[in-house]
Design a protein around this motif. Structure first.
Motif, PDB file in Angstrom:
ATOM      1  N   VAL A  10      -5.787 -27.589  47.705  1.00 38.72           N
ATOM      2  CA  VAL A  10      -7.176 -27.399  47.754  1.00 38.72           C
ATOM      3  C   VAL A  10      -7.685 -27.713  46.165  1.00 38.72           C
ATOM      4  CG1 VAL A  10      -7.596 -26.080  49.780  1.00 38.72           C
ATOM      5  CG2 VAL A  10      -7.733 -24.986  47.630  1.00 38.72           C
ATOM      6  N   SER A  11      -8.977 -28.067  46.004  1.00 34.87           N
ATOM      7  CA  SER A  11      -9.283 -28.380  44.674  1.00 34.87           C
ATOM      8  C   SER A  11      -9.274 -26.843  43.901  1.00 34.87           C
ATOM      9  CB  SER A  11     -10.656 -28.792  44.498  1.00 34.87           C
ATOM     10  OG  SER A  11     -10.580 -30.285  44.995  1.00 34.87           O
ATOM     11  N   PRO A  50     -19.633 -33.177  51.230  1.00 33.61           N
ATOM     12  CA  PRO A  50     -18.144 -33.181  51.445  1.00 33.61           C
ATOM     13  C   PRO A  50     -17.634 -34.752  52.144  1.00 33.61           C
ATOM     14  CG  PRO A  50     -19.153 -31.969  53.271  1.00 33.61           C
ATOM     15  CD  PRO A  50     -20.274 -32.149  52.200  1.00 33.61           C
ATOM     16  N   ARG A  56     -12.399 -41.090  53.065  1.00 35.21           N
ATOM     17  CA  ARG A  56     -10.987 -40.714  52.618  1.00 35.21           C
ATOM     18  C   ARG A  56      -9.989 -41.943  52.977  1.00 35.21           C
ATOM     19  NH1 ARG A  56     -12.357 -35.179  53.960  1.00 35.21           N
ATOM     20  NH2 ARG A  56     -12.331 -33.851  52.121  1.00 35.21           N
ATOM     21  N   SER A  81      -5.301 -33.753  47.161  1.00 38.02           N
ATOM     22  CA  SER A  81      -5.450 -32.700  48.162  1.00 38.02           C
ATOM     23  C   SER A  81      -4.773 -32.705  49.423  1.00 38.02           C
ATOM     24  CB  SER A  81      -6.860 -32.490  48.380  1.00 38.02           C
ATOM     25  OG  SER A  81      -7.472 -33.836  48.811  1.00 38.02           O
ATOM     26  N   LEU A  83      -5.497 -32.222  52.815  1.00 42.16           N
ATOM     27  CA  LEU A  83      -5.546 -31.071  53.416  1.00 42.16           C
ATOM     28  C   LEU A  83      -5.038 -31.240  54.886  1.00 42.16           C
ATOM     29  CD1 LEU A  83      -9.214 -30.008  51.782  1.00 42.16           C
ATOM     30  CD2 LEU A  83      -6.804 -29.650  51.167  1.00 42.16           C
ATOM     31  N   LEU A 128     -15.723 -25.213  47.954  1.00 39.25           N
ATOM     32  CA  LEU A 128     -14.421 -24.915  48.055  1.00 39.25           C
ATOM     33  C   LEU A 128     -14.134 -24.344  49.806  1.00 39.25           C
ATOM     34  CD1 LEU A 128     -11.429 -24.337  47.074  1.00 39.25           C
ATOM     35  CD2 LEU A 128     -12.465 -22.070  46.328  1.00 39.25           C
ATOM     36  N   SER A 130     -15.294 -25.421  52.444  1.00 43.52           N
ATOM     37  CA  SER A 130     -15.201 -26.536  53.435  1.00 43.52           C
ATOM     38  C   SER A 130     -13.582 -27.044  53.297  1.00 43.52           C
ATOM     39  CB  SER A 130     -16.254 -27.616  53.229  1.00 43.52           C
ATOM     40  OG  SER A 130     -15.579 -28.180  51.880  1.00 43.52           O
ATOM     41  N   GLN A 131     -13.114 -26.792  52.139  1.00 46.46           N
ATOM     42  CA  GLN A 131     -11.675 -27.606  51.750  1.00 46.46           C
ATOM     43  C   GLN A 131     -10.701 -26.495  52.687  1.00 46.46           C
ATOM     44  OE1 GLN A 131     -10.093 -28.719  48.249  1.00 46.46           O
ATOM     45  NE2 GLN A 131     -11.452 -30.499  48.439  1.00 46.46           N
ATOM     46  N   THR A 134     -10.817 -27.018  56.191  1.00 42.00           N
ATOM     47  CA  THR A 134     -10.234 -28.266  56.606  1.00 42.00           C
ATOM     48  C   THR A 134      -8.927 -28.362  56.480  1.00 42.00           C
ATOM     49  OG1 THR A 134     -12.186 -29.630  55.658  1.00 42.00           O
ATOM     50  CG2 THR A 134     -10.128 -30.852  55.996  1.00 42.00           C
ATOM     51  N   LEU A 135      -8.246 -27.416  55.632  1.00 38.73           N
ATOM     52  CA  LEU A 135      -6.804 -27.192  55.321  1.00 38.73           C
ATOM     53  C   LEU A 135      -6.145 -26.977  56.572  1.00 38.73           C
ATOM     54  CD1 LEU A 135      -4.536 -27.174  53.385  1.00 38.73           C
ATOM     55  CD2 LEU A 135      -4.991 -24.611  53.147  1.00 38.73           C
TER      56      LEU A 135
END
Length: 627
Positions: A10-11, A50, A56, A81, A83, A128, A130-131, A134-135
């Motif tokens: 993640v970022s 996002p 993407r 990333s 993810l 963050l 949301s990341q 998603t991960l």
């Protein structure tokens, strides 16, 4: 071997910092994936929105193109990333064997604090969450804790990716050695293990390594602990040891040294039921188990075998790049390796493969016997079989021609070989599985029992004296008729083999793809043939080849010759058990009203087993007092 190392997470996890340091340490190019975002993506993220998958996709494809271009010149480091698994699949498209993943892992609180302390980061820290949502954490990546210092992270990555082996092979018999050389020839860094037995097996792996230049980068071991420790995690270890209890002993020896999510691959001829038991057992230990059929013999294992893996799909995807790379390739250059299905389905179809192989070998042996009985010598027979390659080519046909032509001095070598055929059990297992599933694999049983009969050499000599008959060469058969009988029997053999696979698939809910199985058997394996190539297309339309119009036409064309050849063999006391059974089976499977009504009446008479009646559509059970 050149590699692209993707640093993901993640970022805020430190990808760019770690990526730059690693690239400097390894003296290879570095690329930050964020630098390749289109303007629209950057604008969207800057506005607090996002990205979605459509946003993407183009970006991921751009990075994949970048990786492929770099690999033509050098290794490289790319941070991204990545993810989701499907993102990683796009990034590694067509370069899976050259791709290594490093996952920088940290908690939400750790990374949230880092993001808040940064200046000018274009993604607000509020995104963050949301990341993290998603991960999808990778199972095939080197996981590194971001709590380590950057220097220690680099040390960890270098140790795991650069100083360790990608793939381990346990057991250096004939097949194991050939697979090691195959893996090394395809650019993989491997670790090889063979046990140490004083005075019997000493320095096997080390001596093997010194004999082949392609193994110069391989690591050789006779200590299990050191062997396992030399492998990248999750570890991928292929077992090439004898089937049976040996596999269980090896698993128990390895377990204390393994970690969660490590993968064991059984590449031997194990019983499919035992493979399921081992899958279930190792699951309780957090270890993945893949039962894998491997066909091709010593040469196939070296140059490219047919590979039939089964078990946990996610675990297979971790070893897929290795197995596909070393496998044979079909006429479209696709790997003769495919994920077969769950549990022990890979070993099941390898078992059936071997059963079909038994029949193919027996049929050729019977053909040679018939041609000899017709008065031809082995050179002449080899010439006849050579002409058959135009219409009935196969690997086994080709090697039989070579065998017939091989001489020691002025004598044919095959004439000096004792006529007692061995077997390693797979034909026996196939016959047992057929009986258990209620499938009439009669040719496989006939071929198996022909081998068993051959083993009674002394009794055959004794009984020949008791029942000796005058041999004749009056078979009155043309080579075309013998060829057509051979082709007829081969179709029946393949029908029975794939029928058994399909019935097992239905019974165990394996959902096996018969066309795909036929495809991976078109090269690399022992039963590869032009007939198998035809069946790839046939199985796209049906699971029963005897319903295919072209196959029906061939059967009708060849049947008269098959009947004549079998009749002549019976009349002239020439043994041809599989050719005979092929006719009998087709007659049985195409008989509308069979003699089984007599059997049912007999069963009801002596055992009150009851029977069904045709005049009530077989709904009710009936019993009669027959006397």
């Amino acid at each position: 071997m050149k590699k692209v190392i993707f640093i993901m997470g993640v970022s805020g996890c430190g990808k760019s910092t770690v990526g730059k340091l690693l690239a400097q340490e390894l003296d290879i190019p570095f690329f930050d994936g964020d630098d390749f975002h289109p303007e629209a993506n950057i604008k969207k993220m800057s506005n607090g929105q996002p990205l979605n998958d459509d946003d993407r996709q183009g970006w991921l494809e751009t990075l994949n193109d970048l990786a492929k271009k770099q690999l033509t010149e050098n290794s490289c480091v790319i941070v991204c990333s990545a993810l989701k698994q499907k993102y990683r699949d796009t990034l590694s498209l067509h370069i899976k064997t050259e791709t290594k993943w490093v996952y920088l892992s940290g908690s939400f609180d750790q990374i949230f604090e880092r993001l808040n302390s940064r200046d000018n980061h274009f993604m607000p820290s509020e995104l963050l969450k949301s990341q993290f949502d998603t991960l999808e954490e990778p199972k095939d990546a080197l996981r590194v804790d971001i709590g380590l210092t950057p220097e220690n992270i680099i040390k960890t990555i270098k140790h795991e990716l650069m100083n360790t082996s990608e793939f381990g092979l346990f057991g250096l018999g004939v097949m194991g050695k050939s697979l090691c050389r195959n893996l090394a020839n395809n650019g993989f860094k491997i670790a090889m293990f063979n046990r140490h037995v004083d005075g019997v097996e000493v320095d096997v792996a080390k001596n093997f390594k010194t004999n082949y230049p392609e193994l110069s980068e391989a690591s050789a071991f006779d200590d299990i602990s050191a062997f396992v420790a030399s492998l990248q995690t999750p570890r991928k270890i292929m077992l090439m040891v004898n089937a049976g209890k040996t596999i269980d002993f090896v698993i128990e020896d390895l377990l204390p040294h393994l970690s969660k999510n490590d993968i064991l691959i059984d590449g031997g001829n194990s019983n499919y039921l035992k493979t399921k038991e081992r899958c279930d057992y190792l699951k309780t230990k957090g270890i993945h188990f893949i039962g894998t059929g491997v066909s091709g013999g010593e040469e196939g294992a070296l140059k490219g075998p047919s590979i039939m893996p089964s078990g946990d799909l996610d675990a297979y995807n971790n070893v897929k790049p290795f197995l596909e790379k070393i496998s044979a390739k079909d006429k479209n250059n696709l790997p003769c390796c495919t994920y077969v299905g769950p549990e022990g389905s890979g070993h099941f179809i390898k078992m059936v493969h071997n059963g079909v192989e038994y029949v193919e070998m027996q049929l050729l042996a019977e053909v040679v016997t018939i041609l000899e009985a017709s008065g031809q010598n082995l050179d002449q027979i080899a010439d006849v079989l050579d002409t058959w390659k135009a219409t009935a080519d196969s690997y086994l046909l080709e090697i039989t021609i070579d065998i017939l032509r091989k001489k020691e001095g002025n004598e044919w070598l095959v004439k000096k070989i004792l006529d007692k055929a061995g077997n390693k059990g797979t034909g026996n297992w196939t016959t047992i599985a057929s009986a258990e599933l209620g499938v009439p694999s009669t040719l496989i049983a006939s071929a198996l029992f022909a081998r068993y009969t051959s083993f009674y050499k002394d009794e055959r000599i004794q009984l020949n004296n008791n029942f000796k008959t005058e041999t004749t060469s009056d078979l009155n058969l043309s080579t075309t008729e013998i060829l057509e009988a051979y082709q007829f029997a081969r179709i029946i053999n393949h029908y029975q083999g794939f029928k058994l696979i399909n019935e097992a698939s239905n019974k165990f809910s394996w959902d096996l793809n018969l066309s795909e199985i036929a495809r991976i058997w078109t090269n690399g394996c022992i039963i590869r043939s032009t007939l198998m190539e035809t069946l790839v297309e046939v199985f796209k339309e049906t699971t029963n080849i005897l319903t295919n119009p072209e196959v029906i036409t061939s059967i009708k064309k060849y049947k008269a010759s098959a009947k004549k050849v079998v009749s002549q063999c019976v009349l002239n006391d020439v043994t041809a058990s599989c050719l005979c059974e092929s006719i009998q089976f087709l007659n049985g499977i195409t008989t509308v009203n069979s003699s089984a009504n007599i059997i049912q009446a007999q069963r009801d008479y002596f055992g009150a087993h009851t029977y069904k009646r045709i005049d009530d559509d077989g709904v009710k059970s009936h019993h009669t007092n027959w006397n």
